[in-house]
Design an enzyme around this catalytic site. Structure first.
Site, PDB file in Angstrom:
ATOM      1  N   HIS A   1       1.217  -1.669  -0.366  1.00 24.45           N
ATOM      2  CA  HIS A   1       0.357   0.314  -0.226  1.00 24.45           C
ATOM      3  C   HIS A   1       1.116   1.358  -0.250  1.00 24.45           C
ATOM      4  CE1 HIS A   1      -3.147   2.901   0.579  1.00 24.45           C
ATOM      5  NE2 HIS A   1      -3.109   2.701   1.886  1.00 24.45           N
TER       6      HIS A   1
ATOM      7  N   CYS B   1     -10.816   3.809   1.468  1.00 29.55           N
ATOM      8  CA  CYS B   1     -11.033   3.966   3.091  1.00 29.55           C
ATOM      9  C   CYS B   1      -9.255   5.298   2.783  1.00 29.55           C
ATOM     10  CB  CYS B   1     -10.950   3.488   4.018  1.00 29.55           C
ATOM     11  SG  CYS B   1      -9.142   2.460   4.143  1.00 29.55           S
TER      12      CYS B   1
ATOM     13  N   GLY C   1      -7.831   7.963   5.264  1.00 32.17           N
ATOM     14  CA  GLY C   1      -7.207   8.189   6.868  1.00 32.17           C
ATOM     15  C   GLY C   1      -8.001   9.800   6.818  1.00 32.17           C
TER      16      GLY C   1
ATOM     17  N   ALA D   1     -15.070   6.210  -4.489  1.00 30.15           N
ATOM     18  CA  ALA D   1     -15.309   5.410  -4.834  1.00 30.15           C
ATOM     19  C   ALA D   1     -15.498   5.690  -6.626  1.00 30.15           C
ATOM     20  CB  ALA D   1     -16.731   4.365  -4.725  1.00 30.15           C
TER      21      ALA D   1
END
Length: 391
Positions: free
Chosen positions: A347, A377, A379, A385
């Site tokens: 990631h 998601c 932070g 999306a």
């Protein structure tokens, strides 16, 4: 009505922290991906109208790393470029921005992607104000700027623990999901699934030597027994371990975008069409749940039912939030991250949004699937999306 399509997408391998790609700047990695994506799309560098690149960790990287990446790919100075930072969503936000640009400028060609070198993120200290005595403390900019909640002042791992507790996600649930991710990635690598999207990186070494890196660093043989032996990372009584969360990584990814009419005019191969996108906010303490409202909103804007989606790429920041998201959406696990996700592949925060988009589009094309959704998601408490359709 102007339709926007992705005509090519490439990514570098994903390197582990201080491993295969750690000597390369984020801009260098982005440049490799951009150059490959342009070549695959048969687009000349001088035909590009705009470059947009996600990147989170820019301290010490010099002015506008997106422009550095563009120039490294051979794109001329006359073409503008800029960076976006939406933490883990940066690499997908760049594509959303490219989409919006093309809706208003239908003759243009946009390169959008993401790049990150978490290995090269510096430790920092503010010395601009005089310090008459005492020690000065260095901050790890990678931890502070990419992985720490600004509102609750704790690591993203604590948000995963919060999700696990609230949604009753056990350690076994998380470890099992991690094994699925690693096994799927191992199978995909064995079958050469990523060869269409990965461009090798030539890494300069000592005395003029060059090492070619062509595979992801992080995938590894994983078992429930092995994962069960790992200590928790963030709480003594917690459930999140190094084995059931994503890793710290380096990499770059880019895609070439244009309108469907221009693609048809040029005879460009189309990977997929962007149907809709959505960005939402959520409680920062449960930031891992951001994909749920983001996906629901993107589906609403696309006028799709969730059952009509053939495949999902949802970033695996942590197994805890991945399991919770899948359960909340009530989607079958075998529709999600079918070739493994960030737990296995890694990631690199600014790159990941573009990486999952590119992986999704290549899989849809290869498998003959029509509808897909990419989501992450973010932070500080957000989600993003995108709904995509294979033409």
């Amino acid at each position: 009505m102007t339709e926007v399509v992705v005509v090519s997408g490439c990514r570098t391998p994903v390197g582990d922290l201080n491993k295969s790609l750690s000597s390369m700047s984020a801009a260098s990695l982005g440049g490799v991906a951009i150059k490959a994506a342009l070549e695959k799309a048969a687009v000349k560098p001088q035909e590009v109208s705009l470059v947009v690149m996600g990147q989170v960790l820019t301290a010490g990287e010099g002015q506008c790393p997106a422009r550095q990446a563009a120039v490294a790919a051979g794109i001329p100075y006359i073409v503008p470029a800029y960076n976006v930072n939406m933490v883990c969503g940066s690499g997908l936000l760049s594509v959303i921005n490219g989409y919006n640009h093309l809706k208003a400028n239908s003759d243009d060609i946009v390169v959008a992607g993401g790049q990150e070198s978490m290995s090269r993120a510096p430790h920092i200290v503010n010395m601009r104000f005089s310090k008459s005595m005492g020690d000065a403390t260095l901050k790890d900019s990678m931890i502070f700027d990419a992985l720490t909640c600004p509102f609750n002042a704790y690591h993203m791992g604590i948000t995963a623990e919060n999700v696990a507790q609230k949604y009753n996600i056990s350690r076994e649930d998380q470890d099992l999901f991690a094994v699925y991710s690693q096994n799927r990635a191992a199978e995909a690598i064995k079958n050469g699934v990523f060869k269409d999207e990965i461009v090798p990186v030539s890494v300069p070494g000592r005395k003029g030597s060059v090492t070619e890196v062509s595979t992801d660093d992080h995938p590894r043989e994983t078992t429930m027994l092995g994962l069960g032996k790992l200590r928790t990372c963030f709480k003594d009584t917690g459930t999140v371990t190094a084995g059931n969360c994503s890793s710290i990584n380096d990499g770059g990814a880019a895609c070439v975008m244009m309108t469907s009419s221009l693609a048809e005019e040029r005879g460009a191969p189309v990977l997929g069409k962007i149907v809709s996108s959505a960005m939402v906010g959520c409680d920062p303490a449960y930031m891992g749940m951001g994909p749920v409202p983001a996906i629901r909103e993107a589906l609403k804007r696309a006028n799709w039912n969730i059952d009509e989606v053939d495949v999902f790429e949802i970033n695996e920041a942590f197994a805890a939030q991945s399991v919770a998201v899948v359960r909340e959406l009530k989607v079958a696990v075998d529709k999600v991250n079918v070739n493994g996700g960030a737990i296995a592949l890694g990631h690199p925060v600014g790159m990941s949004g573009s990486r999952i988009l590119i992986t999704l589009l290549h899989h849809m094309k290869r498998a003959g699937l029509k509808r897909g959704v990419a989501a992450l998601c973010i932070g500080s408490g957000m989600g993003v999306a995108m709904c995509l359709q294979c033409c």
